[in-house]
Design a protein around this motif. Sequence first.
Motif, PDB file in Angstrom:
ATOM      1  N   UNK A 275      -8.092  43.391 -57.882  1.00  0.00           N
ATOM      2  CA  UNK A 275      -9.149  43.671 -58.852  1.00  0.00           C
ATOM      3  C   UNK A 275     -10.268  44.438 -58.172  1.00  0.00           C
ATOM      4  N   UNK A 276     -10.878  45.352 -58.915  1.00  0.00           N
ATOM      5  CA  UNK A 276     -11.972  46.132 -58.363  1.00  0.00           C
ATOM      6  C   UNK A 276     -13.328  45.591 -58.776  1.00  0.00           C
ATOM      7  N   UNK A 277     -13.595  45.572 -60.067  1.00  0.00           N
ATOM      8  CA  UNK A 277     -14.916  45.224 -60.562  1.00  0.00           C
ATOM      9  C   UNK A 277     -14.963  43.820 -61.169  1.00  0.00           C
ATOM     10  N   UNK A 278     -14.001  43.496 -62.030  1.00  0.00           N
ATOM     11  CA  UNK A 278     -14.019  42.206 -62.718  1.00  0.00           C
ATOM     12  C   UNK A 278     -12.836  41.350 -62.287  1.00  0.00           C
ATOM     13  N   UNK A 279     -12.997  40.044 -62.418  1.00  0.00           N
ATOM     14  CA  UNK A 279     -11.943  39.115 -62.044  1.00  0.00           C
ATOM     15  C   UNK A 279     -11.030  38.829 -63.227  1.00  0.00           C
ATOM     16  N   UNK A 280      -9.912  38.221 -62.934  1.00  0.00           N
ATOM     17  CA  UNK A 280      -8.957  37.807 -63.955  1.00  0.00           C
ATOM     18  C   UNK A 280      -9.460  36.517 -64.589  1.00  0.00           C
ATOM     19  N   UNK A 281      -9.338  36.426 -65.917  1.00  0.00           N
ATOM     20  CA  UNK A 281      -9.692  35.188 -66.619  1.00  0.00           C
ATOM     21  C   UNK A 281      -8.407  34.414 -66.884  1.00  0.00           C
ATOM     22  N   UNK A 282      -8.246  33.315 -66.155  1.00  0.00           N
ATOM     23  CA  UNK A 282      -7.054  32.493 -66.320  1.00  0.00           C
ATOM     24  C   UNK A 282      -7.367  31.074 -65.899  1.00  0.00           C
ATOM     25  N   UNK A 283      -7.111  30.130 -66.802  1.00  0.00           N
ATOM     26  CA  UNK A 283      -7.263  28.717 -66.492  1.00  0.00           C
ATOM     27  C   UNK A 283      -5.871  28.115 -66.378  1.00  0.00           C
ATOM     28  N   UNK A 284      -5.607  27.495 -65.268  1.00  0.00           N
ATOM     29  CA  UNK A 284      -4.306  26.891 -65.022  1.00  0.00           C
ATOM     30  C   UNK A 284      -4.169  25.662 -65.915  1.00  0.00           C
ATOM     31  N   UNK A 285      -2.996  25.541 -66.557  1.00  0.00           N
ATOM     32  CA  UNK A 285      -2.722  24.356 -67.384  1.00  0.00           C
ATOM     33  C   UNK A 285      -2.534  23.150 -66.488  1.00  0.00           C
ATOM     34  N   UNK A 286      -3.156  22.062 -66.848  1.00  0.00           N
ATOM     35  CA  UNK A 286      -3.052  20.846 -66.044  1.00  0.00           C
ATOM     36  C   UNK A 286      -1.740  20.103 -66.286  1.00  0.00           C
ATOM     37  N   UNK A 287      -1.201  20.197 -67.488  1.00  0.00           N
ATOM     38  CA  UNK A 287      -0.023  19.424 -67.850  1.00  0.00           C
ATOM     39  C   UNK A 287       1.163  20.332 -68.137  1.00  0.00           C
ATOM     40  N   UNK A 288       1.539  21.163 -67.202  1.00  0.00           N
ATOM     41  CA  UNK A 288       2.700  22.024 -67.412  1.00  0.00           C
ATOM     42  C   UNK A 288       3.958  21.291 -66.969  1.00  0.00           C
ATOM     43  N   UNK A 289       5.043  21.524 -67.694  1.00  0.00           N
ATOM     44  CA  UNK A 289       6.318  20.872 -67.381  1.00  0.00           C
ATOM     45  C   UNK A 289       7.060  21.654 -66.306  1.00  0.00           C
ATOM     46  N   UNK A 290       7.857  20.946 -65.547  1.00  0.00           N
ATOM     47  CA  UNK A 290       8.695  21.608 -64.551  1.00  0.00           C
ATOM     48  C   UNK A 290       9.820  22.340 -65.261  1.00  0.00           C
ATOM     49  N   UNK A 291      10.294  23.404 -64.677  1.00  0.00           N
ATOM     50  CA  UNK A 291      11.398  24.153 -65.245  1.00  0.00           C
ATOM     51  C   UNK A 291      10.975  25.282 -66.157  1.00  0.00           C
ATOM     52  N   UNK A 292       9.692  25.484 -66.335  1.00  0.00           N
ATOM     53  CA  UNK A 292       9.208  26.586 -67.166  1.00  0.00           C
ATOM     54  C   UNK A 292       9.331  27.904 -66.431  1.00  0.00           C
ATOM     55  N   UNK A 293       9.154  29.012 -67.139  1.00  0.00           N
ATOM     56  CA  UNK A 293       9.265  30.318 -66.498  1.00  0.00           C
ATOM     57  C   UNK A 293       8.119  30.585 -65.519  1.00  0.00           C
ATOM     58  N   UNK A 294       8.429  31.300 -64.447  1.00  0.00           N
ATOM     59  CA  UNK A 294       7.430  31.734 -63.472  1.00  0.00           C
ATOM     60  C   UNK A 294       7.125  33.189 -63.767  1.00  0.00           C
ATOM     61  N   UNK A 295       5.879  33.506 -64.044  1.00  0.00           N
ATOM     62  CA  UNK A 295       5.475  34.872 -64.386  1.00  0.00           C
ATOM     63  C   UNK A 295       4.569  35.381 -63.273  1.00  0.00           C
ATOM     64  N   UNK A 296       4.984  36.474 -62.639  1.00  0.00           N
ATOM     65  CA  UNK A 296       4.180  37.086 -61.576  1.00  0.00           C
ATOM     66  C   UNK A 296       3.584  38.382 -62.112  1.00  0.00           C
ATOM     67  N   UNK A 297       2.288  38.524 -61.939  1.00  0.00           N
ATOM     68  CA  UNK A 297       1.598  39.731 -62.368  1.00  0.00           C
ATOM     69  C   UNK A 297       1.039  40.387 -61.116  1.00  0.00           C
TER      70      UNK A 297
END
Length: 63
Positions: free
Chosen positions: A25-47
């Motif tokens: 990032x150059x000027x602004x940060x990413x807005x992302x709040x990690x989910x506290x109750x995510x289940x195992x086995x869900x998809x992994x998304x890399x940006x």
Amino acid sequence: MQLGTGRAKITVPRDAVVDVEGLRTGWKDVRYKVRLHSRLGGPMIRISGAMEFGRLTIRHARR
């Protein structure tokens, strides 16, 4: 992802795990709040890529 100016919004599945470590990032940060109750086995998304003056908002789907 390549974002110069403007904004991007990404909605991911409820049980997804999002990795934004590869996103520069150059000027602004990413807005992302990690989910506290995510289940195992869900998809992994890399940006990765570069943002200059834009803003990226990532949220989990409600349903």
